[in-house]
Scaffold this motif. Sequence first.
Motif, PDB file in Angstrom:
ATOM      1  N   ALA A 305       0.602  -1.256   0.166  1.00 16.97           N
ATOM      2  CA  ALA A 305       0.076  -0.076  -0.046  1.00 16.97           C
ATOM      3  C   ALA A 305       1.049   1.388  -0.053  1.00 16.97           C
ATOM      4  N   PHE A 306       1.288   1.563  -1.149  1.00 16.79           N
ATOM      5  CA  PHE A 306       2.353   2.886  -1.321  1.00 16.79           C
ATOM      6  C   PHE A 306       1.630   3.973  -1.764  1.00 16.79           C
ATOM      7  N   GLY A 307       0.277   3.984  -2.074  1.00 17.14           N
ATOM      8  CA  GLY A 307      -0.136   5.093  -2.785  1.00 17.14           C
ATOM      9  C   GLY A 307      -0.157   5.110  -4.193  1.00 17.14           C
ATOM     10  N   GLN A 308      -0.219   6.277  -4.885  1.00 21.34           N
ATOM     11  CA  GLN A 308      -0.165   6.243  -6.285  1.00 21.34           C
ATOM     12  C   GLN A 308       0.943   5.583  -6.743  1.00 21.34           C
ATOM     13  N   ARG A 309       0.981   4.876  -7.789  1.00 21.47           N
ATOM     14  CA  ARG A 309       2.153   4.361  -8.400  1.00 21.47           C
ATOM     15  C   ARG A 309       2.306   4.749  -9.903  1.00 21.47           C
ATOM     16  N   ASP A 310       3.382   4.394 -10.390  1.00 20.43           N
ATOM     17  CA  ASP A 310       3.754   4.643 -12.035  1.00 20.43           C
ATOM     18  C   ASP A 310       3.342   3.223 -12.326  1.00 20.43           C
ATOM     19  N   GLU A 311       2.121   2.870 -12.729  1.00 13.81           N
ATOM     20  CA  GLU A 311       1.862   1.299 -13.519  1.00 13.81           C
ATOM     21  C   GLU A 311       2.466   1.382 -14.591  1.00 13.81           C
ATOM     22  N   ALA A 312       3.072   2.324 -15.402  1.00 10.79           N
ATOM     23  CA  ALA A 312       3.582   2.103 -16.941  1.00 10.79           C
ATOM     24  C   ALA A 312       4.872   1.470 -16.584  1.00 10.79           C
ATOM     25  N   THR A 313       5.613   1.892 -15.383  1.00 15.30           N
ATOM     26  CA  THR A 313       7.010   1.252 -15.101  1.00 15.30           C
ATOM     27  C   THR A 313       6.660  -0.261 -14.795  1.00 15.30           C
ATOM     28  N   MET A 314       5.748  -0.704 -14.242  1.00 10.81           N
ATOM     29  CA  MET A 314       5.394  -1.995 -14.014  1.00 10.81           C
ATOM     30  C   MET A 314       5.098  -2.597 -15.205  1.00 10.81           C
ATOM     31  N   ILE A 315       4.131  -2.238 -16.004  1.00 11.44           N
ATOM     32  CA  ILE A 315       3.933  -2.765 -17.279  1.00 11.44           C
ATOM     33  C   ILE A 315       5.189  -2.940 -18.084  1.00 11.44           C
ATOM     34  N   ALA A 316       6.008  -2.139 -18.206  1.00 10.51           N
ATOM     35  CA  ALA A 316       7.304  -2.173 -18.884  1.00 10.51           C
ATOM     36  C   ALA A 316       8.189  -3.248 -18.109  1.00 10.51           C
ATOM     37  N   PHE A 317       8.116  -3.430 -16.797  1.00  7.99           N
ATOM     38  CA  PHE A 317       8.843  -4.710 -15.963  1.00  7.99           C
ATOM     39  C   PHE A 317       8.267  -5.799 -16.764  1.00  7.99           C
ATOM     40  N   ALA A 318       7.125  -6.134 -16.798  1.00 10.21           N
ATOM     41  CA  ALA A 318       6.630  -7.443 -17.424  1.00 10.21           C
ATOM     42  C   ALA A 318       7.264  -7.598 -18.736  1.00 10.21           C
ATOM     43  N   GLU A 319       7.169  -6.529 -19.586  1.00 13.10           N
ATOM     44  CA  GLU A 319       7.763  -6.538 -20.965  1.00 13.10           C
ATOM     45  C   GLU A 319       9.325  -7.000 -20.780  1.00 13.10           C
ATOM     46  N   ALA A 320       9.905  -6.606 -20.129  1.00 13.60           N
ATOM     47  CA  ALA A 320      11.582  -7.091 -19.834  1.00 13.60           C
ATOM     48  C   ALA A 320      11.558  -8.472 -19.589  1.00 13.60           C
ATOM     49  N   LEU A 321      10.625  -8.931 -18.698  1.00 18.93           N
ATOM     50  CA  LEU A 321      10.623 -10.128 -18.278  1.00 18.93           C
ATOM     51  C   LEU A 321      10.478 -11.159 -19.516  1.00 18.93           C
ATOM     52  N   ALA A 322       9.281 -10.705 -20.202  1.00 22.53           N
ATOM     53  CA  ALA A 322       8.946 -11.589 -21.272  1.00 22.53           C
ATOM     54  C   ALA A 322      10.146 -11.512 -22.666  1.00 22.53           C
ATOM     55  N   PHE A 323      10.698 -10.302 -22.482  1.00 23.72           N
ATOM     56  CA  PHE A 323      12.080 -10.383 -23.525  1.00 23.72           C
ATOM     57  C   PHE A 323      13.030 -11.128 -23.082  1.00 23.72           C
ATOM     58  N   GLN A 324      13.271 -11.559 -21.660  1.00 23.94           N
ATOM     59  CA  GLN A 324      14.173 -12.469 -21.240  1.00 23.94           C
ATOM     60  C   GLN A 324      13.848 -13.812 -21.477  1.00 23.94           C
ATOM     61  N   GLU A 325      12.540 -14.038 -21.404  1.00 23.52           N
ATOM     62  CA  GLU A 325      11.973 -15.297 -21.694  1.00 23.52           C
ATOM     63  C   GLU A 325      12.027 -15.501 -23.278  1.00 23.52           C
ATOM     64  N   ARG A 326      12.220 -14.778 -24.026  1.00 21.09           N
ATOM     65  CA  ARG A 326      12.214 -14.979 -25.496  1.00 21.09           C
ATOM     66  C   ARG A 326      13.552 -15.432 -25.951  1.00 21.09           C
ATOM     67  N   ILE A 327      14.518 -14.840 -25.081  1.00 20.38           N
ATOM     68  CA  ILE A 327      15.832 -15.087 -25.320  1.00 20.38           C
ATOM     69  C   ILE A 327      16.352 -16.511 -24.783  1.00 20.38           C
ATOM     70  N   GLY A 328      15.727 -16.680 -23.484  1.00 18.65           N
ATOM     71  CA  GLY A 328      15.870 -18.079 -22.908  1.00 18.65           C
ATOM     72  C   GLY A 328      16.996 -17.509 -21.395  1.00 18.65           C
ATOM     73  N   ARG A 329      16.258 -17.992 -20.318  1.00 23.29           N
ATOM     74  CA  ARG A 329      17.112 -17.592 -19.224  1.00 23.29           C
ATOM     75  C   ARG A 329      18.276 -18.293 -19.228  1.00 23.29           C
ATOM     76  N   LYS A 330      18.577 -19.496 -19.436  1.00 22.29           N
ATOM     77  CA  LYS A 330      19.631 -20.377 -19.184  1.00 22.29           C
ATOM     78  C   LYS A 330      20.502 -19.717 -20.222  1.00 22.29           C
ATOM     79  N   ALA A 331      20.242 -19.359 -21.478  1.00 28.59           N
ATOM     80  CA  ALA A 331      20.896 -18.794 -22.623  1.00 28.59           C
ATOM     81  C   ALA A 331      21.456 -17.387 -22.185  1.00 28.59           C
ATOM     82  N   ILE A 332      20.886 -16.453 -21.301  1.00 25.10           N
ATOM     83  CA  ILE A 332      21.256 -15.378 -20.729  1.00 25.10           C
ATOM     84  C   ILE A 332      22.430 -15.428 -19.773  1.00 25.10           C
ATOM     85  N   GLN A 333      22.318 -16.624 -18.845  1.00 25.13           N
ATOM     86  CA  GLN A 333      23.117 -16.870 -17.988  1.00 25.13           C
ATOM     87  C   GLN A 333      24.601 -17.157 -18.664  1.00 25.13           C
ATOM     88  N   ASP A 334      24.533 -18.169 -19.514  1.00 31.91           N
ATOM     89  CA  ASP A 334      25.609 -18.817 -20.289  1.00 31.91           C
ATOM     90  C   ASP A 334      26.320 -17.584 -21.085  1.00 31.91           C
TER      91      ASP A 334
END
Length: 431
Positions: A305-334
Motif C-alpha cells: 500500500a504505497f499510494g499512487q504508483r507509476d503503473e507504466a513502469t510495472m507494465i514495462a517490467f513485465a515486458e522486460a521479463l517477456a524479453f528475457q523469456e524470449r531469449i532464454g534465461r539459461k542462454a542469458i546466464q551462459d
Amino acid sequence: MPSESFAPGVSRRDFARLFIAGGSAALAAHPAWAQTAPPSLPAAGPSAGEPFWRAVRAQFVMPSELAVMNAANLCPAPAPVIDTLRRETDRVDRDPSAQNRAGLSQAKEATRRALAAFLRVTPEEVVITRNTSESNNLVSNGLELKAGDEVVIFSDNHPSNNQAWLEKGKRFGFTVSVIEQKNPHPGADFYVDAFTRAFSPRVKLVAFTHVTSTVGDLFPAKEICAAARSRGVLTLVDGAQSFGQMDVDLRDMDPDLYSGSAHKWPCGARECGVLFINTRVHDRIWPASYSAYPGAVGISRRMEAFGQRDEATMIAFAEALAFQERIGRKAIQDRSARLADQLVEGLQKISGFRLFTSPDAKRRAAVVTFEPGTLDRTKLVAALYEQHRVGVVTGGGAGRAGVRVSPHIYNTPDEIDRLLNTLTRYAHSGL
C-alpha cells in the motif's frame, strides 16, 4: 504489448507469445527505430550463435560504437520495453480519468504473475517495489527485533542493506554481527561453514548477497538458506546481481525473503523492483507504509500500500521479463558467463594487472574487478569512455580498489577484445 493483453490469468508463456507477435509493431512505433526496425531474433535461438546475439544487441538503442559494460549498476532497456513505457505513460496522460486508469490495476497484477512465474513462486508471495534497496528496507523495517536478538550480515553486502541493519540495531537494541569477505573467493564450503557457525540461538535473521556487486563472488545461497532454516533463522537474500543475470529458482533456493531490481540485469524500466516473501513468514513481517492502492493478492495486500504508483513502469517490467523469456534465461546466464570468462582470461595475460575476481568460473558471476597495475584507475576509466567509448566504472570495495566490468547480453566478444586490447596498450605505454 497492448495494455488489454495484461488480463487476469495471463501466463509467462502468454507474455512470450505476445512479445513475439507484438514486438515488431512496438519497435517500429519508437522514434529511435522509425527508420530501421531491429531484426527479429533468429528462430533457431541461441543455437544460431553470434547472429542471434547480434540480433539481441540490435534491440537496444545504444549506438553501435558505444560499449557500456556496467550491468551491475544500470542496464539499458531494449526497444520493446522503452516503447511499452512510453505508450503506457501516454495512455494515462491522454486520459487520466478514473475510468481509463481502472485497467491499470489489472496490469499490475499481471506483472505480479509474471514475476512469480519468473522466480518460480506464487503471486501471493510477490511484492512489487521500487528497487532492491526498498525491498531490503521493507524487511529490516518490518521484522520485530529487540534487545537480545542478533542479525548476521555479510561485510560485502551492498551498503544500503548493511547500513539499514546497523542503524536499526542502534535504534531497537539488537546486535549485528558481520561475516567478513575473503579475497579471492575461498569456495562455497568456507562460507557455508562460516555462516553456520555464526547461527547462535540469539540469531533471528541472516542477510547476505547472492552475487556481490564488488567482485562478483557467487554465494552458495541454497546451502546457506538450508543451514539457517534448520536453526530457525530467517534468510534475506539480496538478488540485485543475480535477478536477470542468472536463472534463479527461488523454490529450489528456498529463502524466506529475496530482493531484486528491474533496472539492472533484467533490463527493465527504472524504479521498479521485487520482494519475495515466503508464505511461511507472512505473519512475521509488518508493513512499513499504510496507504491506498495495495496489491490484490496474498502478502501484497498488506505490504504494497504505497499510494499512487507509476503503473507504466510495472507494465514495462513485465515486458522486460517477456524479453528475457524470449531469449532464454539459461542462454542469458551462459552468455554473460562466457563474456566474463573471456575477460578474465584476457586480464590474466596483462602484465602487472591483478584480478580481485576469482578466476574460478564456479565461484563468480559476470562481475569482474581488477587492479590495473600502476595505472590510475579513475583516469583509466575516464580515458576508456572518452577516447574509446567503453563504459566501465571504478569499484571493488574495501581493500580491492580497482576497475569493475560487468558485461551483459547487449555486449559482444568483439567489445571484450576491444577493451582488452586497449588495456594492454595502456599497460605498456601508460595513460
